[in-house]
Design an enzyme around this catalytic site. Structure first.
Site, PDB file in Angstrom:
ATOM      1  N   GLN A   1     -43.347  12.717   6.550  1.00 11.61           N
ATOM      2  CA  GLN A   1     -43.012  13.535   5.386  1.00 11.61           C
ATOM      3  C   GLN A   1     -42.421  12.685   4.263  1.00 11.61           C
ATOM      4  O   GLN A   1     -41.428  11.975   4.458  1.00 11.61           O
ATOM      5  CB  GLN A   1     -42.024  14.639   5.749  1.00 11.61           C
ATOM      6  CG  GLN A   1     -41.765  15.576   4.572  1.00 11.61           C
ATOM      7  CD  GLN A   1     -40.746  16.654   4.854  1.00 11.61           C
ATOM      8  OE1 GLN A   1     -39.552  16.394   4.847  1.00 11.61           O
ATOM      9  NE2 GLN A   1     -41.218  17.873   5.112  1.00 11.61           N
TER      10      GLN A   1
ATOM     11  N   CYS B   1     -36.959  21.293   0.889  1.00 12.73           N
ATOM     12  CA  CYS B   1     -35.576  20.923   1.194  1.00 12.73           C
ATOM     13  C   CYS B   1     -34.638  21.482   0.129  1.00 12.73           C
ATOM     14  O   CYS B   1     -34.839  21.254  -1.071  1.00 12.73           O
ATOM     15  CB  CYS B   1     -35.426  19.412   1.281  1.00 12.73           C
ATOM     16  SG  CYS B   1     -33.716  18.904   1.620  1.00 12.73           S
TER      17      CYS B   1
ATOM     18  N   ARG C   1     -34.515  24.772  13.675  1.00 13.09           N
ATOM     19  CA  ARG C   1     -33.231  24.759  14.378  1.00 13.09           C
ATOM     20  C   ARG C   1     -33.266  25.482  15.716  1.00 13.09           C
ATOM     21  O   ARG C   1     -32.506  25.139  16.625  1.00 13.09           O
ATOM     22  CB  ARG C   1     -32.156  25.369  13.472  1.00 13.09           C
ATOM     23  CG  ARG C   1     -31.794  24.509  12.281  1.00 13.09           C
ATOM     24  CD  ARG C   1     -30.923  25.264  11.282  1.00 13.09           C
ATOM     25  NE  ARG C   1     -31.653  26.380  10.693  1.00 13.09           N
ATOM     26  CZ  ARG C   1     -31.082  27.354  10.001  1.00 13.09           C
ATOM     27  NH1 ARG C   1     -29.782  27.382   9.825  1.00 13.09           N
ATOM     28  NH2 ARG C   1     -31.819  28.327   9.469  1.00 13.09           N
TER      29      ARG C   1
END
Length: 324
Positions: free
Chosen positions: A70, A100, A226
């Site tokens: 990335q 992000c 997560r």
């Protein structure tokens, strides 16, 4: 489902997460059935300036799943130059960070700041696709910058027109960060607007979460972040759900601690104990979820300095949780 010329196995992809998805984490996810994995984000500008640390983020080691690197940046030519600089590295596809929310990243105009400027996002996608050669390019995005700038559909179309092979959409705006609740209707709009594969991302902690998110959005698959930290077996469970086979139970506590031990030892082997243990503290915290005395155990994770410290922590976990 295919990613350009890559045939993907059934299952969830591992989302790229700065500070977490290093080679050890990716290897563990792949072992448990992740359909593909992606590196931590790498600065395109840092690569073009000859930064010595950035290439270390790209190292993958042995990994049984397709692997992408990335890149993040706000200048098409810089992103293209970075893509060409790493073309000799061992990886399978490029990924562009347009999601992000970190202030440092959006302050430079990169990450989810690109949700404010879909035209620039499309130019960046085209530049990377042109520089990528035979490797496919994917994009990780959010649904928009804020409630007044819901631009995911426009950006998705521009990325598709630029030649991007797959999109992953996190169902929140940058303003919402990681607050509860996803805008599944907007992810569904993205899926309906393009012909390339679209993965839905956000709030997946169980196989049922993955199933419901796919049903609500019509997406081709899911990307897990997560929810898989400290629980890599979630990939096995989601894969079983997609293949309509029996979903295996989570491993027992001693097996979970063995996975923690394996992950951190892999980190130490690749980075050295001093560097690895400082980074491992955050990863170890996720293995404490749902345990007795979890707050105290999480604090203990924050003091890890050596592999011996890790063994002390694991003994403490097992002693304080004999019934799990």
């Amino acid at each position: 489902m295919t990613l350009g010329n890559i045939q993907l196995a059934a299952g969830a992809a591992l989302a790229p997460m700065a500070g977490f998805t290093d080679a050890a984490q990716r290897r563990l996810a792949a072992k448990f059935g992740a359909s593909f994995t992606i590196s931590e984000m790498v600065s395109a500008k840092a690569l073009t300036l000859g930064d010595k640390k950035s290439p270390k983020l790209i190292y993958n080691g042995e990994n049984c799943a397709p692997y992408g690197v990335q890149l993040f940046g706000a200048e098409p030519e810089t992103m293209a130059q970075a893509a060409r600089l790493i073309e000799t590295y061992s990886f399978d596809f490029y990924d562009i960070n347009m999601g992000c929310p970190a202030p440092k990243i959006v302050g430079s105009g990169a990450g989810s700041a690109l949700m404010k400027t879909p035209a620039l996002g499309g130019e960046i996608a085209k530049a990377v696709v042109n520089a990528a050669g035979s490797r496919p390019v994917t994009v990780k995005m959010r649904i928009g910058w804020d409630a007044e700038h819901i631009t995911a559909v426009e950006l998705a179309k521009r990325c598709e027109d630029a030649g991007v092979a797959l999109l992953a959409v996190h169902g929140r705006t940058r303003e919402e960060m990681y607050r509860p609740g996803l805008h599944t209707d907007i992810i569904a709009q993205v899926k309906a607007a393009v012909k390339i594969p679209v993965l839905a991302n956000g709030d997946i902690e169980t196989p049922l979460d993955a199933k419901q998110l796919m049903e609500q959005t019509g997406c081709d698959g899911v990307m897990v972040g997560r929810g898989a930290l400290g629980a890599p077996w979630l990939f096995t469970q989601i894969k079983a759900m997609l293949e309509q086979t029996e979903i295996p139970a989570a491993p027992c506590l001693s097996e979970r601690m063995n996975l923690l031990r394996q992950q951190i030892r892999d980190m130490v082997e690749e980075k050295g104990e001093y560097v690895a243990m400082s980074q491992a503290r955050s990863s170890a915290v996720y293995y404490m979820k749902g345990l007795h005395h979890a707050p105290a155990l999480r604090r203990a994770c924050g003091t890890l300095k050596t592999l011996d410290d890790l063994e002390v922590l694991i003994r403490q976990v097992l002693e304080e949780n004999p019934d799990i």
